[in-house]
Design an enzyme around this catalytic site. Sequence first.
Site, mmCIF file in Angstrom:
data_model
loop_
_atom_site.group_PDB
_atom_site.id
_atom_site.type_symbol
_atom_site.label_atom_id
_atom_site.label_comp_id
_atom_site.label_asym_id
_atom_site.label_seq_id
_atom_site.Cartn_x
_atom_site.Cartn_y
_atom_site.Cartn_z
ATOM 1 N N THR A 66 4.830 1.681 5.782
ATOM 2 C CA THR A 66 3.905 1.725 6.299
ATOM 3 C C THR A 66 3.298 2.258 7.364
ATOM 4 O O THR A 66 3.568 2.781 8.035
ATOM 5 C CB THR A 66 3.411 0.336 7.078
ATOM 6 N N ARG B 80 0.950 -5.671 -4.982
ATOM 7 C CA ARG B 80 1.349 -6.366 -3.896
ATOM 8 C C ARG B 80 1.412 -7.725 -4.007
ATOM 9 O O ARG B 80 1.194 -8.894 -3.221
ATOM 10 C CB ARG B 80 -0.095 -6.666 -3.212
ATOM 11 N N GLY C 287 1.120 -0.721 0.105
ATOM 12 C CA GLY C 287 -0.415 0.099 0.485
ATOM 13 C C GLY C 287 0.803 0.937 0.157
ATOM 14 O O GLY C 287 1.493 1.518 0.452
ATOM 15 N N TYR D 250 -7.837 6.280 3.097
ATOM 16 C CA TYR D 250 -7.108 6.192 1.736
ATOM 17 C C TYR D 250 -6.863 7.519 1.837
ATOM 18 O O TYR D 250 -5.590 8.145 1.054
ATOM 19 C CB TYR D 250 -7.893 5.950 0.270
#
Length: 553
Positions: free
Chosen positions: A203, A145, A81, A425
């Site tokens: 992250t 991913r 992500g 998001y």
Amino acid sequence: MEISSLQKARYEYQPKLPAALDSAISDIRVELGDPTESVADQDQVKSLFPHSYGAPIAVFASGKGKTSQNPLRVGVILSGGQAPGGHNVITGLYDGLKKANSQSNLVGFLGGPSGLMDNDFIVFDDAKIDAFRNTGGFDIIGSGRTKIETDEQFAAALNTAKEQKLDAVVVIGGDDSNTNAALLAEYFKDNGTDIQVIGVPKTIDGDLKNEYIETSFGFDTAVKTYSELIGNIMRDANSAKKYWHFIKLMGRSASHIALEAALQTHPNVAIISEEVAEKKKSLNQIVEEIANVVRHRSDNGENFGIALIPEGLIEFIPEMKTLISELNDLLAHDEKYFATLKSFEDQAEFAVSKLSDHSAKVFSSLPRGIRQQLLLDRDPHGNVQVSLIDTEKLLIEMVGELLAQWKAQGNFSGSFKALAHFFGYEGRCAFPSNFDADYTYSLGYTAFLLIANGLTGYLSSVRNLDKPASEWVAGGIPLTMMMNMEQRHGKMKPVIRKALVELDGAPFKEFSSKRDDWAKNTRYFFPGAIQYYGPAEVCDQPTITLKLERSGK
């Protein structure tokens, strides 16, 4: 592409480097410490990483060194992500390579690890790099991913690296991605190549950290973005004085975002998943605790409030954790048959027939919408997609039902109107804060230095982050040092251990000492938008979590 005035201004920002790195390449030396070992399961991890296990911690310092200034060709991957600052890792890596030797090249693999396996790439030049300096997002090369897991995938990655004549590969990612980086480094060694692999800790969840990785990049910007939004909602709630806002915050495996946002904004309720698990709180207990705060504030004439809910909460509630585990196993074992069931009623009936008696009762007691969400397709790791479960709406519904019961019994006379939000998001691709812009640039530059000093299987590390950037300490730690063995898909595999909120740590203790007051009284704090220009105390401050952890208070 049209760009904003802010983006134009951010192009001119020059990220700050640790003093030891802000000099000629020849004046940077590497200091290697003693051999290391993994955080747990040492014998098993060592047996899986015979080439890289036990490597020493590396620290870069001022002084004449042996950093190579030969031309290098390095590949880079964005994995997983998005997180604010990813572009600056790449610009820092690029600038380091070019400063050492203008003939060096940086190859960007498109779409994440699949780009490495498929040899789908671009070669960066100054114009491409300059267009993405200090910007948010991962759109410079995209992310993905895909995991490099099978023998065929590892072989494809090696073939691409050889075809590209790479000296090294840099993997920018979280715990899973960097576990993959460690495996890739070992595979390259096992196959007789000198191609190096370096990881960079990314992250927004904040769960990739330890003594040497004080925070993962993106956490600072993301949580400050969420805290601005929470502060805006707090101001609105305190103005209208008629709504409770239940705000779910991204962070599946750990509650670092919820904890930091609470420290920054002072909500009436903030649930920390790790505490729920430690105290074995049931769903009904959590609902009753929230309802009691609502009732107390209502008794004081305040029928409004703010509740922060970590995204992964549902997996930390004991009976829900057991239920989800059973459902994961059930859907993995009977995946083909389950796919033939077209209606939710049929799916639910099948699930109840296969669950244990206790889990079947828990499942049947949940609102229909939550039961549907629990049966949705699993993620690539076979786990429930918690971001698709409306935990905040579940709590609103259950708190509302309990308050209605209390009102019927004469134990609640206020009103309860609630609104649900999910912030995730919104923070992943924000313009990086000055802290993240400096930190990520330093991480990328450090990744270059690790490569130029012949190291492989390392994670780029920049420490002392509560101090000005000039006092930061750059280096690298062996990826195997962060590993333990965990069960994945029914097999024990080496993985980087996630860092959960420590209930005896300084950040949680600070929160715990204030939350009763915040629950009863309106102490909202409004951090405002991220600032890029102005005094350091406004623009360059790290998170409260980082400052408390570093101070030990």
